[in-house]
Design an enzyme around this catalytic site. Structure first.
Site, PDB file in Angstrom:
ATOM      1  N   LYS A 139     -17.368  51.515 -21.792  1.00  0.00           N
ATOM      2  CA  LYS A 139     -16.905  52.851 -22.166  1.00  0.00           C
ATOM      3  C   LYS A 139     -15.585  52.769 -22.945  1.00  0.00           C
ATOM      4  O   LYS A 139     -15.401  53.455 -23.961  1.00  0.00           O
ATOM      5  CB  LYS A 139     -16.746  53.695 -20.899  1.00  0.00           C
ATOM      6  CG  LYS A 139     -16.548  55.164 -21.137  1.00  0.00           C
ATOM      7  CD  LYS A 139     -16.478  55.913 -19.810  1.00  0.00           C
ATOM      8  CE  LYS A 139     -15.293  55.433 -18.998  1.00  0.00           C
ATOM      9  NZ  LYS A 139     -15.133  56.253 -17.758  1.00  0.00           N
TER      10      LYS A 139
ATOM     11  N   GLU B 184     -17.279  50.773 -17.094  1.00  0.00           N
ATOM     12  CA  GLU B 184     -15.918  51.147 -17.483  1.00  0.00           C
ATOM     13  C   GLU B 184     -15.464  50.362 -18.709  1.00  0.00           C
ATOM     14  O   GLU B 184     -14.840  50.916 -19.623  1.00  0.00           O
ATOM     15  CB  GLU B 184     -14.949  50.921 -16.321  1.00  0.00           C
ATOM     16  CG  GLU B 184     -15.115  51.891 -15.163  1.00  0.00           C
ATOM     17  CD  GLU B 184     -14.784  53.326 -15.541  1.00  0.00           C
ATOM     18  OE1 GLU B 184     -14.036  53.531 -16.516  1.00  0.00           O
ATOM     19  OE2 GLU B 184     -15.287  54.241 -14.863  1.00  0.00           O
TER      20      GLU B 184
ATOM     21  N   HIS C 201     -20.414  49.247 -12.060  1.00  0.00           N
ATOM     22  CA  HIS C 201     -19.197  50.054 -12.188  1.00  0.00           C
ATOM     23  C   HIS C 201     -18.207  49.400 -13.149  1.00  0.00           C
ATOM     24  O   HIS C 201     -17.659  50.058 -14.043  1.00  0.00           O
ATOM     25  CB  HIS C 201     -18.549  50.234 -10.814  1.00  0.00           C
ATOM     26  CG  HIS C 201     -17.243  50.958 -10.839  1.00  0.00           C
ATOM     27  ND1 HIS C 201     -17.134  52.315 -10.625  1.00  0.00           N
ATOM     28  CD2 HIS C 201     -15.972  50.533 -11.081  1.00  0.00           C
ATOM     29  CE1 HIS C 201     -15.874  52.684 -10.726  1.00  0.00           C
ATOM     30  NE2 HIS C 201     -15.140  51.615 -10.998  1.00  0.00           N
TER      31      HIS C 201
END
Length: 457
Positions: free
Chosen positions: A332, A329, A325
């Site tokens: 991204k 992030e 996770h």
């Protein structure tokens, strides 16, 4: 037996139970169970979860009922509060083990005396919630010492009656239902914040302010007290889901060991490969980037993984889904910054470089991009919820079917939530930026595994 109190009477207990202390758990305690704990040991874990979860849920219900600036009355926030309340009631209504035919000899709870090595035992009582700590006097002259329940509380019991695994299974099914009910909590609460901001925007409410006192800008900030609430709420949510997810996975592994990989204890991997998780997160982030900007498959910025010479492929005890996770992030964000700085029609993009170093205490992952950086005045804002430079925050169409999944950009939750995940097990997330060049993100992960949950009040 299960509580025969009316729903109204159970609701009246929420404030009192919310005042009980929480019991923090460490990663190391969670793996002490081993891959296949006995039914008796799982019973002790069931007792712990059965008493701990109502306390954590009650604290959030009380807070959700008393939020500032009218947030408690927003429909999406009311929906979240109702979910937490329903789960709280179900936990209190679930039968006590002795009422399900479990022998009382299996129900004694070990109490660990803080500050020394002595232990005592207290028999299980009929109360639905026992306090997490108690005070015991060791002598007339010595002050009281604090005793604490432990999550891992093994018992040597070769033969247990069928009532024990049956009771454990019923409890697992109940908390699985609670976890499913709470799947859309993060995004529903986020929708509530959007609803509140829209109301403020329409009424020109001064509570909605622009960054740095400006009169215009891409996004307005929420009041500090709302930001603080979101930090507390989402950190608590991470802990609740971790306890439920770990317990459910342990229970399934105990009954079907062949279905669990050798290196896993529940959802914790004792040999989490940084390389494997990072490559998977990079592939996922690049796919989202290509879909968002209409890039051809295989195009877009490359993400190159580099390990310090002495590190090799780092393996350590962690929750792979948490690591994925956070890295997803961060990747991204870097991909978006690079593509938007250099343009979707660029012939080539500078690579995003990922350096992994392993120390005695921490594993540090540095992610460096050449996406233009962040102005120094904007650095404090990156940790605030709903602050974004995108046009309009929007939820994905299927947002209420799963945990929080941000689109490529625009929602403003990625970094704050990633930092909470890092801090949950004793790590941290920091960003250093060079405006006009790029940004370095430093993800620190504790490899000692002894940090207890930073439970919010």
């Amino acid at each position: 037996m299960a509580s025969k109190m009316s729903t109204a009477a159970l609701l009246d207990r929420i404030p009192a139970i919310a005042n009980l202390p929480q019991t923090a758990v460490s990663l190391r305690q969670m793996v002490e169970f081993g891959r296949t704990p006995s039914a008796a040991t799982m019973l002790r874990a069931t007792q712990f979860i059965h008493k701990e979860l109502p306390v954590r849920l009650a604290r959030r219900v009380v807070e959700l009922e008393n939020l500032p600036h009218g947030l408690s009355a927003v429909p999406s926030v009311v929906k979240v509060k109702n979910w937490y309340t329903q789960s709280f009631i179900e936990l209190l209504q679930f039968p006590q083990p002795q009422d399900a035919g479990v022998p009382s000899s299996l129900l004694a709870e070990k109490l660990v005396v803080e500050g020394n090595h002595r232990t005592g035992f207290s028999k299980h009582t009929h109360s639905h919630i026992m306090t997490a700590t108690s005070l015991t006097k060791t002598s007339n002259k010595s002050p009281p010492v604090k005793t604490t329940r432990r999550y891992y509380n093994p018992i040597k019991e070769d033969l247990v009656p069928s009532s024990v695994p049956s009771y454990n299974d019923k409890f697992v099914k109940m908390i699985e239902n609670i976890k499913r009910r709470h799947d859309p909590v993060a995004t529903t609460l986020a929708q509530g914040i959007i609803e509140l901001k829209d109301t403020w925007r329409k009424t020109n409410n001064p509570l909605l302010r622009f960054p740095n006192g400006a009169n215009a800008g891409p996004s307005k900030l929420l009041p500090v007290e709302v930001q603080s609430f979101l930090d507390r709420f989402y950190m608590s949510r991470i802990g609740i889901r971790m306890l439920i997810g770990q317990h459910v996975a342990l229970a399934k592994s105990a009954t079907n060991p062949s279905a669990t990989p050798e290196e896993y204890v529940g959802i914790i991997c004792t040999k989490t490969s940084v390389r494997r998780v990072a490559m998977e997160a990079a592939d996922n982030a690049r796919q989202v980037c290509q879909d968002t900007y209409g890039l051809f498959a295989g195009s877009g910025p490359d993400i190159r993984l580099v390990f310090a010479p002495e590190a090799g492929d780092v393996e350590f005890m962690y929750v792979p889904s948490h690591l994925h996770h956070m890295l997803f992030e961060l990747f991204k964000n870097s991909l978006r910054a690079v593509v938007e700085r250099h343009g979707v029609d660029a012939d080539a993009y500078p690579e995003i470089r990922v350096v992994v170093a392993a120390g005695k205490e921490d594993i540090t992952i540095k992610i460096s991009d050449e996406g233009g950086g962040i102005p120094r005045s904007g650095m404090p804002l990156i940790w605030t919820y709903m602050y974004t430079t995108a046009e309009k925050p929007e939820l994905e169409d299927d947002y209420n079917r799963s945990d929080f999944r941000a689109p490529m950009a625009g929602f403003g939750y990625g970094l704050p939530l990633s930092r909470l995940y890092a801090r949950y097990f004793g790590g941290d997330l920091r960003l250093i930026s060079m405006e006009g060049y790029g940004t370095d993100a430093y993800l620190h992960l504790s490899r000692l595994s002894n940090s207890e949950e930073p439970l919010p009040s």
